[in-house]
Design a protein around this motif. Sequence first.
Motif, PDB file in Angstrom:
ATOM      1  N   TYR A  33      50.688  -4.924  76.317  1.00  0.00           N
ATOM      2  CA  TYR A  33      49.457  -4.334  75.794  1.00  0.00           C
ATOM      3  C   TYR A  33      49.134  -5.098  74.515  1.00  0.00           C
ATOM      4  O   TYR A  33      49.907  -5.061  73.558  1.00  0.00           O
ATOM      5  CB  TYR A  33      49.637  -2.849  75.507  1.00  0.00           C
ATOM      6  CG  TYR A  33      50.206  -2.060  76.670  1.00  0.00           C
ATOM      7  CD1 TYR A  33      49.554  -2.008  77.897  1.00  0.00           C
ATOM      8  CD2 TYR A  33      51.410  -1.365  76.541  1.00  0.00           C
ATOM      9  CE1 TYR A  33      50.087  -1.294  78.953  1.00  0.00           C
ATOM     10  CE2 TYR A  33      51.948  -0.640  77.591  1.00  0.00           C
ATOM     11  CZ  TYR A  33      51.281  -0.610  78.799  1.00  0.00           C
ATOM     12  OH  TYR A  33      51.810   0.090  79.846  1.00  0.00           O
ATOM     13  N   ALA A  34      48.020  -5.786  74.501  1.00  0.00           N
ATOM     14  CA  ALA A  34      47.709  -6.715  73.409  1.00  0.00           C
ATOM     15  C   ALA A  34      47.074  -5.992  72.223  1.00  0.00           C
ATOM     16  O   ALA A  34      46.450  -4.929  72.390  1.00  0.00           O
ATOM     17  CB  ALA A  34      46.758  -7.792  73.906  1.00  0.00           C
ATOM     18  N   PRO A  35      47.219  -6.549  71.003  1.00  0.00           N
ATOM     19  CA  PRO A  35      46.558  -5.972  69.837  1.00  0.00           C
ATOM     20  C   PRO A  35      45.051  -5.836  70.075  1.00  0.00           C
ATOM     21  O   PRO A  35      44.393  -6.755  70.553  1.00  0.00           O
ATOM     22  CB  PRO A  35      46.847  -7.000  68.733  1.00  0.00           C
ATOM     23  CG  PRO A  35      48.137  -7.632  69.145  1.00  0.00           C
ATOM     24  CD  PRO A  35      48.071  -7.704  70.636  1.00  0.00           C
ATOM     25  N   GLY A  36      44.533  -4.639  69.791  1.00  0.00           N
ATOM     26  CA  GLY A  36      43.110  -4.368  69.993  1.00  0.00           C
ATOM     27  C   GLY A  36      42.782  -3.822  71.369  1.00  0.00           C
ATOM     28  O   GLY A  36      41.639  -3.407  71.610  1.00  0.00           O
ATOM     29  N   GLN A  37      43.752  -3.798  72.281  1.00  0.00           N
ATOM     30  CA  GLN A  37      43.490  -3.320  73.638  1.00  0.00           C
ATOM     31  C   GLN A  37      43.414  -1.806  73.686  1.00  0.00           C
ATOM     32  O   GLN A  37      44.244  -1.108  73.110  1.00  0.00           O
ATOM     33  CB  GLN A  37      44.591  -3.806  74.584  1.00  0.00           C
ATOM     34  CG  GLN A  37      44.424  -3.324  76.026  1.00  0.00           C
ATOM     35  CD  GLN A  37      45.541  -3.829  76.928  1.00  0.00           C
ATOM     36  OE1 GLN A  37      46.207  -4.803  76.615  1.00  0.00           O
ATOM     37  NE2 GLN A  37      45.753  -3.151  78.054  1.00  0.00           N
ATOM     38  N   ARG A  38      42.407  -1.308  74.376  1.00  0.00           N
ATOM     39  CA  ARG A  38      42.289   0.137  74.587  1.00  0.00           C
ATOM     40  C   ARG A  38      43.195   0.536  75.739  1.00  0.00           C
ATOM     41  O   ARG A  38      43.221  -0.126  76.783  1.00  0.00           O
ATOM     42  CB  ARG A  38      40.838   0.509  74.904  1.00  0.00           C
ATOM     43  CG  ARG A  38      40.624   1.993  75.142  1.00  0.00           C
ATOM     44  CD  ARG A  38      39.214   2.266  75.612  1.00  0.00           C
ATOM     45  NE  ARG A  38      39.055   3.659  76.003  1.00  0.00           N
ATOM     46  CZ  ARG A  38      38.115   4.098  76.849  1.00  0.00           C
ATOM     47  NH1 ARG A  38      37.251   3.258  77.382  1.00  0.00           N
ATOM     48  NH2 ARG A  38      38.029   5.378  77.150  1.00  0.00           N
ATOM     49  N   LEU A  39      43.967   1.610  75.562  1.00  0.00           N
ATOM     50  CA  LEU A  39      44.845   2.115  76.604  1.00  0.00           C
ATOM     51  C   LEU A  39      44.094   3.178  77.408  1.00  0.00           C
ATOM     52  O   LEU A  39      43.681   4.206  76.867  1.00  0.00           O
ATOM     53  CB  LEU A  39      46.123   2.693  76.004  1.00  0.00           C
ATOM     54  CG  LEU A  39      46.966   1.708  75.181  1.00  0.00           C
ATOM     55  CD1 LEU A  39      48.263   2.370  74.725  1.00  0.00           C
ATOM     56  CD2 LEU A  39      47.278   0.441  75.983  1.00  0.00           C
ATOM     57  N   ILE A  40      43.893   2.911  78.679  1.00  0.00           N
ATOM     58  CA  ILE A  40      43.100   3.787  79.548  1.00  0.00           C
ATOM     59  C   ILE A  40      43.996   4.898  80.107  1.00  0.00           C
ATOM     60  O   ILE A  40      44.973   4.624  80.823  1.00  0.00           O
ATOM     61  CB  ILE A  40      42.473   2.984  80.706  1.00  0.00           C
ATOM     62  CG1 ILE A  40      41.707   1.767  80.163  1.00  0.00           C
ATOM     63  CG2 ILE A  40      41.563   3.880  81.533  1.00  0.00           C
ATOM     64  CD1 ILE A  40      40.579   2.122  79.215  1.00  0.00           C
TER      65      ILE A  40
END
Length: 228
Positions: A33-40
Amino acid sequence: MSATVAPNEGVARGGTVERLVAGLRDGILNNRYAPGQRLIEADLTRDFGVSRGPLREAFRRLSAEGLLELVPHRGAVVRRLSYQETLELFQIREALEGLAVKLAAQVIDKGDNRSRFETMIQPIWSEAPRLSGAAYHDENWRFHKAILAVCGNAQLAELSSQLQLPLIMLQLSGAMTPAMYEDSVAEHREIAKAILAGEAEKAERLLRGHLSRAREIADTMPPSTFRT
């Protein structure tokens, strides 16, 4: 009348939350999960086979750890650092780990420190090329964790854990190449040798130089890398 929860149900929910926290933390620290990624939420409830309640509790815990940000109308987002935050955390990391590595070298022959340290850092001696960021970051995290584990100062280790300093390197992963990974591993080996030889001043000097060179990567990255 308030509803009661069966003891086994409470234990099961707690175990589910712990599993989610561990799984999501591992995913963040290994750059799945990359920095800035929204977790759905819908994706994660499906992937982990859980309901939204435990997932949201896991989000809250990881937010308290500094790994996630809970953003209104967006939900949980993997924390992305600003350029200034990156530099400030590198300064903190250099000071904290500089002390930790010096202490580790001083106490390496106390108790089982030497054997524990050698076991924890074993991957750094592998000659296999580091071709992926995920593999490198896991090895890098374990190496720096090993220093804190044997430094003999539990408060220092706890403070470093709370700051989630591995996030800094995850943020910079886009600018790192396999050659950079190999240079970093070579530096890890020299630091480890100094610790195992009980050379505290040398170990501190090498560690600070290692982190200083890592910090310089931030200056090569485009502004869009960082949170504004």
